[in-house]
Motif scaffolding. Structure first.
Motif, PDB file in Angstrom:
ATOM      1  N   UNK A  38      17.476  45.257  50.980  1.00 55.98           N
ATOM      2  CA  UNK A  38      17.104  45.503  49.580  1.00 55.98           C
ATOM      3  C   UNK A  38      17.926  46.659  49.002  1.00 55.98           C
ATOM      4  N   UNK A  39      18.453  46.456  47.814  1.00 58.39           N
ATOM      5  CA  UNK A  39      19.164  47.509  47.094  1.00 58.39           C
ATOM      6  C   UNK A  39      18.346  47.881  45.864  1.00 58.39           C
ATOM      7  N   UNK A  40      18.435  49.133  45.454  1.00 59.00           N
ATOM      8  CA  UNK A  40      17.660  49.554  44.286  1.00 59.00           C
ATOM      9  C   UNK A  40      18.469  50.475  43.384  1.00 59.00           C
ATOM     10  N   UNK A  41      18.018  50.556  42.149  1.00 58.17           N
ATOM     11  CA  UNK A  41      18.665  51.368  41.116  1.00 58.17           C
ATOM     12  C   UNK A  41      18.234  52.828  41.296  1.00 58.17           C
ATOM     13  N   UNK A  42      19.181  53.768  41.559  1.00 58.02           N
ATOM     14  CA  UNK A  42      18.801  55.148  41.877  1.00 58.02           C
ATOM     15  C   UNK A  42      18.804  56.110  40.702  1.00 58.02           C
ATOM     16  N   UNK A  43      19.379  55.699  39.559  1.00 61.14           N
ATOM     17  CA  UNK A  43      19.467  56.612  38.432  1.00 61.14           C
ATOM     18  C   UNK A  43      20.197  57.888  38.802  1.00 61.14           C
ATOM     19  N   UNK A  44      19.686  59.020  38.352  1.00 59.36           N
ATOM     20  CA  UNK A  44      20.330  60.313  38.599  1.00 59.36           C
ATOM     21  C   UNK A  44      19.705  61.058  39.786  1.00 59.36           C
ATOM     22  N   UNK A  45      19.279  60.329  40.789  1.00 59.37           N
ATOM     23  CA  UNK A  45      18.671  60.966  41.970  1.00 59.37           C
ATOM     24  C   UNK A  45      19.769  61.545  42.866  1.00 59.37           C
ATOM     25  N   UNK A  46      20.256  62.685  42.482  1.00 57.91           N
ATOM     26  CA  UNK A  46      21.375  63.336  43.163  1.00 57.91           C
ATOM     27  C   UNK A  46      20.932  64.122  44.389  1.00 57.91           C
ATOM     28  N   UNK A  47      21.895  64.607  45.137  1.00 62.24           N
ATOM     29  CA  UNK A  47      21.668  65.513  46.278  1.00 62.24           C
ATOM     30  C   UNK A  47      20.859  66.724  45.822  1.00 62.24           C
ATOM     31  N   UNK A  48      21.181  67.233  44.642  1.00 65.32           N
ATOM     32  CA  UNK A  48      20.484  68.398  44.110  1.00 65.32           C
ATOM     33  C   UNK A  48      19.055  68.051  43.689  1.00 65.32           C
ATOM     34  N   UNK A  49      18.872  66.882  43.072  1.00 63.59           N
ATOM     35  CA  UNK A  49      17.531  66.481  42.648  1.00 63.59           C
ATOM     36  C   UNK A  49      16.605  66.327  43.853  1.00 63.59           C
ATOM     37  N   UNK A  50      17.123  65.730  44.933  1.00 66.39           N
ATOM     38  CA  UNK A  50      16.297  65.540  46.126  1.00 66.39           C
ATOM     39  C   UNK A  50      15.799  66.855  46.705  1.00 66.39           C
ATOM     40  N   UNK A 187      26.802  62.164  48.835  1.00 71.34           N
ATOM     41  CA  UNK A 187      28.010  62.069  48.006  1.00 71.34           C
ATOM     42  C   UNK A 187      27.711  62.116  46.513  1.00 71.34           C
ATOM     43  N   UNK A 188      26.437  62.045  46.152  1.00 71.21           N
ATOM     44  CA  UNK A 188      26.044  61.917  44.744  1.00 71.21           C
ATOM     45  C   UNK A 188      25.493  63.244  44.243  1.00 71.21           C
ATOM     46  N   UNK A 189      26.169  63.861  43.267  1.00 74.23           N
ATOM     47  CA  UNK A 189      25.848  65.234  42.880  1.00 74.23           C
ATOM     48  C   UNK A 189      25.779  65.434  41.366  1.00 74.23           C
ATOM     49  N   UNK A 217      38.183  65.368  36.658  1.00 73.27           N
ATOM     50  CA  UNK A 217      36.742  65.177  36.578  1.00 73.27           C
ATOM     51  C   UNK A 217      36.156  65.327  37.978  1.00 73.27           C
ATOM     52  N   UNK A 218      34.835  65.286  38.074  1.00 68.27           N
ATOM     53  CA  UNK A 218      34.156  65.438  39.361  1.00 68.27           C
ATOM     54  C   UNK A 218      33.620  64.086  39.793  1.00 68.27           C
ATOM     55  N   UNK A 219      33.988  63.673  41.014  1.00 68.52           N
ATOM     56  CA  UNK A 219      33.481  62.414  41.563  1.00 68.52           C
ATOM     57  C   UNK A 219      32.852  62.693  42.929  1.00 68.52           C
ATOM     58  N   UNK A 220      32.558  61.672  43.684  1.00 65.68           N
ATOM     59  CA  UNK A 220      31.839  61.836  44.948  1.00 65.68           C
ATOM     60  C   UNK A 220      32.464  62.918  45.832  1.00 65.68           C
ATOM     61  N   UNK A 221      31.599  63.727  46.476  1.00 68.33           N
ATOM     62  CA  UNK A 221      32.068  64.731  47.425  1.00 68.33           C
ATOM     63  C   UNK A 221      30.982  65.008  48.445  1.00 68.33           C
TER      64      UNK A 221
END
Length: 433
Positions: A38-50, A187-189, A217-221
């Protein structure tokens, strides 16, 4: 659809590239077990948000490195995706009509030379997302036409939503701290495109690491590339990052693209470390816009395909790929261009794809509302920017699908799974005779 599996694999022979041990189209996939992820839509659930108070009830667990699935039960993916996609603190700009989950069906086989990864998913739209943005002539100059659905110009109705479908795999061989537990969220920030606290052009221009790697710009890291894992601005030195790469502390990122790689039988090969990087060499696609004039570099060869350009009325009515060695000729600015004429903003080429970036084969076919994609990945790669897949190996993997003319955080993602070659795992590859 013209882009049948057999045709795509024959296109791969247009240029120098990897020699595949088997034609994926000849594999009897009915004998390979299917694993539904199952895959799901994560929105802006970043490393920082978690790791913020907003991640109620799980902040401390996340900070200490607990696995996402330690709290989330099977089935949570669908519930979470359906909630987020409708709009809440994690999705400030919901896309009208977008669904929240996708079931990804996976099968993996391998022989002495290659791994064959077969993925199937049903698309939200009644057509395949094989088109990417275009260059459109407005009567005076050429401008980009079509943007991903998360972009403001699409949400305001000023531009149509146009973007290719994609299937992506992240691979870790156990050397990336935290990936086995928290997967692609490493990787999502914040600061990345379409994420919270979007980095400004001035901030990027003033940042030492961004300038050193020549990015705007800033991308995955990965967190290990920053002195403060919570802040993209705190980049480590290039020497420190090179040491991380040499130690294998990067993620392999394989991306099958319906517009920019599939037409030439390939799958994009990259990796994530201090940025979302391409592997050494040359990808199967490049910009078709001249940097100075922004007019196209190539147009369709009218002698071969019957037209030099299309108009908006022809969108999603056939395959509109521009392949340098197959159906393209150098752009002629004096070819009698009219307002509304369009050519693709990207050109693809199997012949131009070289080096580590050209390792992976890829063949996708859309039929009856479903994509079937087969990625061919050579075993035993020793490139400095690849994870070596081998018999007896077990890998941590994450999957993603981009669908419905969208990119960046608008994709669907999975929790981490294990992939084993001759070993016990969540997804077990079958060895071919």
């Amino acid at each position: 659809m013209k882009n049948k599996v057999a045709m795509l694999m024959s296109l791969a022979a247009l240029g120098a590239g990897p020699a595949f041990a088997a034609d994926p189209a000849t594999i009897d996939w009915s004998k390979i077990p299917v694993v539904t992820v199952p895959l799901f839509y994560p929105g802006q659930s970043s490393y920082q948000w978690l790791r913020s108070p907003a991640h109620k009830g799980a902040v401390e667990e996340t900070k200490r490195g607990d696995a996402c699935v330690a709290c989330h039960d099977p089935g949570d993916e669908r519930d979470d995706g359906n909630k987020i996609v409708k709009g809440n603190q994690l999705e400030p700009t919901p896309v009208k009509g977008k669904i929240g989950t996708v079931d990804l069906k996976l099968q993996v086989a391998y022989d002495a030379k290659n791994a064959y990864i077969r993925a199937q998913w049903k698309t939200q739209n009644p057509y395949p997302g094989t088109e990417h943005q275009y260059l459109r002539y407005d009567g005076k100059q050429w401008k980009v036409y079509g943007y991903p659905k998360l972009d403001k110009v699409v949400q305001e109705g000023k531009q149509p939503g146009i973007y290719e479908d994609r299937f992506s795999i992240m691979i870790d061989d156990g050397k990336v701290p935290g990936f086995a537990k928290q997967g692609c969220w490493l990787t999502c920030h914040d600061g990345e495109r379409d994420m919270q606290k979007l980095a400004t052009k001035d901030e990027v221009k003033a940042n030492a690491l961004m300038q050193a790697i020549k990015k705007n710009d800033v991308r995955k890291w990965l967190p290990a590339t920053r002195t403060d894992p919570m802040d993209w601005k705190t980049g480590k030195s290039m020497q420190e990052i090179a040491t991380l790469k040499a130690d294998g502390q990067f993620l392999d990122l394989i991306q099958w693209r319906a517009h920019r790689s599939n037409p030439v039988g390939m799958t994009d090969d990259g990796y994530v470390l201090e940025y979302r990087n391409s592997d050494a060499g040359h990808n199967p696609f490049s910009s078709n816009a001249d940097k100075k004039t922004h007019q196209p570099k190539y147009m369709w060869d009218a002698k071969k395909v019957g037209y030099k350009s299309i108009t908006a009325e022809q969108l999603r009515k056939g395959d509109h790929f521009l392949i340098r060695e197959v159906n393209a000729v150098p752009f002629d600015p004096n070819a009698g261009w009219k307002e509304g004429d369009m050519v693709p903003d990207y050109i693809t080429s199997r012949a131009d794809a070289k080096g580590s970036a050209a390792d992976n084969g890829g063949a996708g076919e859309w039929k009856d509302g479903t994509w079937t994609v087969i990625i061919t990945r050579p075993l035993g790669l020793t490139n400095a920017d690849d994870k070596m897949l081998k018999d007896g190996g077990v890998y941590n993997v994450g999957f993603a699908v981009h669908d419905d003319n969208i990119t960046t955080r608008g994709h669907f993602v999975s929790w981490v799974r294990t992939l084993g070659f001759g070993k016990k795992a969540d997804i077990e590859a079958v060895k071919l005779n």
